[in-house]
Design an enzyme around this catalytic site. Structure first.
Site: not given
Ligand code: 13P
Length: 256
Positions: A10, A166, A213, A234-235
């Protein structure tokens, strides 16, 4: 078979009150997918409330960082012992922590060993910048991060370690890595490096996530890759419907 693991990072979102309310809703939505490990990683101030709200639900809690020092005069830092009983997982090596808080490979290795010694499970994040990617340096960069992170970690601990690949250029940008590229880095580079550091059997026990993403629309392609065991999100982890869809896709594609 490796148990799929989907973790929501988060980052700096959701207050303590918002987090506790959110996970109550999330836990019932995720209840049908008990064969997938489901983890939420709130901010430190929300950890206790989230841990309380999730007790008995099967949804696990992760922290977003930990101090490399076991205890001492480290203003603003969180000691590993403070996370015991609140979290099962701890993300270390996230590119945002490397970049903004100066976390080094040596610190990540120290944190990984400290967490394992305290019965907590590290999610070790790694990944290359756009510049390194475009210069063809991804494999060497990621291999170096993995070698450094695992120094001195015994083979017996590997089932408790999760790696998250990542690529920095894919985080929060909507520019997700192609599933084939992610599989190549995760399978050949990360699992391949672990195979040379340990052996094939030990390397096969490490769960490796893709992150960057990840959305409901691209999740199935990642989960179809043989070496990708889950996602660090993340998002799309900030909304109950999206996160639940990601978990349901992992369950379906992995047959969990
Ligand atoms: P997003 O899914 O928002 O691209 O972020 C990935 C992330 O950094 C998870 O640790």
């Amino acid at each position: 078979m490796r148990i799929p693991i989907i973790a929501g990072n988060w980052k700096m979102h959701k207050t303590a009150a918002e987090s506790a309310a959110f996970v109550k809703e999330l836990a019932s939505a995720l209840a049908p997918y008990a064969n997938v490990e489901r983890v939420v990683c709130p901010t430190f101030v929300a950890l206790a409330g989230v841990a309380d709200a999730l007790r008995g639900t099967g949804v696990m809690v992760g922290a977003q960082n930990v101090s490399a020092a076991e205890s001492g005069a480290y203003t603003s830092q969180i000691a590993v012992g403070m996370l015991e009983g609140l979290a099962e997982y701890v993300i270390i090596g996230h590119s945002e922590v490397r970049q903004y808080l100066g976390e080094t490979d040596a610190m990540i290795n120290a944190k990984a060993k400290l967490l394992l010694a305290h019965g907590l499970k590290p999610i070790i994040a790694c990944g290359e910048s756009l510049e390194i990617n475009q210069a063809g340096g991804t494999d060497a960069h990621v291999r170096g991060q993995i070698v450094a992170a695992f120094e001195g970690i015994a083979a017996a601990a590997l089932p408790k370690v999760v790696v998250a690949y990542e690529p920095i250029w894919a985080i929060g940008t909507g520019l997700n890595a192609s599933p084939e590229f992610a599989q190549q880095v995760i399978g050949s580079v990360i699992r391949g490096t672990l195979t040379s550091l340990y052996n094939a059997e030990a390397a096969a026990q490490v769960r490796i996530q893709y992150g960057g993403s990840v959305k409901p629309g691209n999740m199935a392609e990642y989960m179809s890759q043989p070496d990708i065991d889950g996602a660090l999100v993340g998002g799309a982890s900030l909304a109950v419907a999206d996160f639940t869809t990601l978990v349901s896709i992992a369950a379906e594609v992995k047959g969990a």
